[in-house]
Design a protein around this motif. Structure first.
Motif, short mmCIF file in Angstrom:
data_model
loop_
_atom_site.label_atom_id
_atom_site.label_comp_id
_atom_site.label_asym_id
_atom_site.label_seq_id
_atom_site.Cartn_x
_atom_site.Cartn_y
_atom_site.Cartn_z
N ARG A 66 17.65 41.03 -18.96
CA ARG A 66 18.47 38.91 -19.50
C ARG A 66 18.06 39.18 -20.95
O ARG A 66 19.12 38.72 -21.78
N ARG A 122 14.60 43.47 -14.12
CA ARG A 122 15.76 42.12 -14.39
C ARG A 122 15.77 41.35 -15.80
O ARG A 122 16.63 41.41 -16.43
N VAL A 123 14.52 41.29 -15.65
CA VAL A 123 13.77 40.05 -17.30
C VAL A 123 14.70 41.67 -18.58
O VAL A 123 14.89 40.74 -19.51
N ASP A 183 12.21 36.74 -13.21
CA ASP A 183 14.12 36.92 -13.03
C ASP A 183 13.95 35.11 -12.53
O ASP A 183 15.36 35.31 -12.53
N VAL A 231 11.35 43.17 -10.48
CA VAL A 231 11.34 41.67 -11.80
C VAL A 231 11.68 42.02 -13.14
O VAL A 231 12.33 42.10 -14.26
#
Length: 287
Positions: A142, A138-139, A101, A135
């Motif tokens: 995105r 969040r990735v 992230d 993490v």
């Protein structure tokens, strides 16, 4: 059968099977060279160098024209070796990156511009086990607007426990190496039944590679699993060599793996889907 000097200098044979034009090795790696692209300090293994030239020599021997280079954990989130290889042959290569992230939109765009079309997460125990799921989330958040997918490298024991999480993913997902199932437990084992259920989904792709990881030469024990996956998802299965076979105890001739394609997908149409059409659709190659 004729022999040709392999990428490692050891003579290996050419395959019996002639792959159709524009065939793709949808799972392979480049390692180093370490003097140029150092390995990650926290890596779980240190491979022998297998640079882009070795990968090209392999594909010349096998008669494969395209490749998807998958970032391996020994390089961590430093994707430079992969990006360098793609830049060498941008019309023929695509990539799958490892990110965390700390990668902002600018960094992700640079990967996209460099030919990356997905990210990979390892859940495999000997490679460090499950990632930090915060993490991971969040990735995924995105990348979900980029048209990318996530590649999941799982142990078979994790498929059932993770299946609900996988089904909720907002991006397409790819399962590596037939889920690393235990061939001794047969195709009716819960892990493989769960994998088949996932494979039937429109957002799931499965790589019918890794026969050398789940069975011994001549790899016949892997065939019922590969065939079942191709039957369940003929338009969303992929094949690859896994060159240079990191952490594999016994050496393997990739020609043996390519020759399995005729047993996994017996028809000419099925072979073309597996080797040409499916990877072209997922990775944006022009057919």
């Amino acid at each position: 059968m004729t022999s040709a000097p392999s990428e490692s200098g050891v003579h290996k044979r050419k395959p019996i099977f002639t792959a159709p034009p524009l065939s793709c090795d949808a799972h392979c790696h480049v390692f180093g060279p370490g003097a140029v692209f150092p390995y990650a300090p926290d890596r779980r293994y240190t491979p022998e160098d297998a640079p882009k030239e070795a990968l090209a020599a392999l594909h010349d021997r096998l008669g494969l024209e395209r490749a998807v280079i998958v970032q391996a954990s020994c390089h961590g989130t430093d994707n430079r070796a992969m990006l360098d290889a793609i830049a060498w042959r941008p019309d023929r290569y695509r990539g799958v990156a490892i990110v965390d992230d700390s990668f902002d939109e600018k960094a992700l765009q640079a990967l996209d511009d460099g030919g990356v079309r997905g990210v990979r997460f390892n859940f495999v125990k000997h490679l460090g086990g499950a990632p930090d799921m915060a993490v991971f989330d969040r990735v995924i958040d995105r990348i979900k607007g980029r048209g990318w997918h996530v590649v999941l490298h799982l142990d078979a024991i994790d498929i059932v426990p993770l299946a609900d999480m996988i089904r909720r993913l907002p991006v397409p997902f790819v399962i590596d190496h037939m889920g690393r199932v235990d061939t001794a437990l047969g195709t009716d084992q819960p892990a493989f039944r769960s994998l088949l259920d996932l494979a039937r989904r429109e957002d799931c792709w499965v790589k019918v590679c890794g026969s050398e990881r789940i069975s011994s030469y001549p790899f016949d024990a892997a065939l019922p699993f590969a065939r079942a996956l191709v039957e369940a998802s003929p338009e969303r299965t992929l094949w690859g060599t896994d060159f240079p076979h990191p952490n594999l105890k016994d050496p393997v001739d990739e020609a043996d793996l390519l020759d399995l394609v005729t047993k996994i997908a017996p028809s000419v149409e099925g072979q073309r889907r597996l080797l040409v059409d499916n990877p072209a659709r997922l990775y944006g190659f022009t057919t």
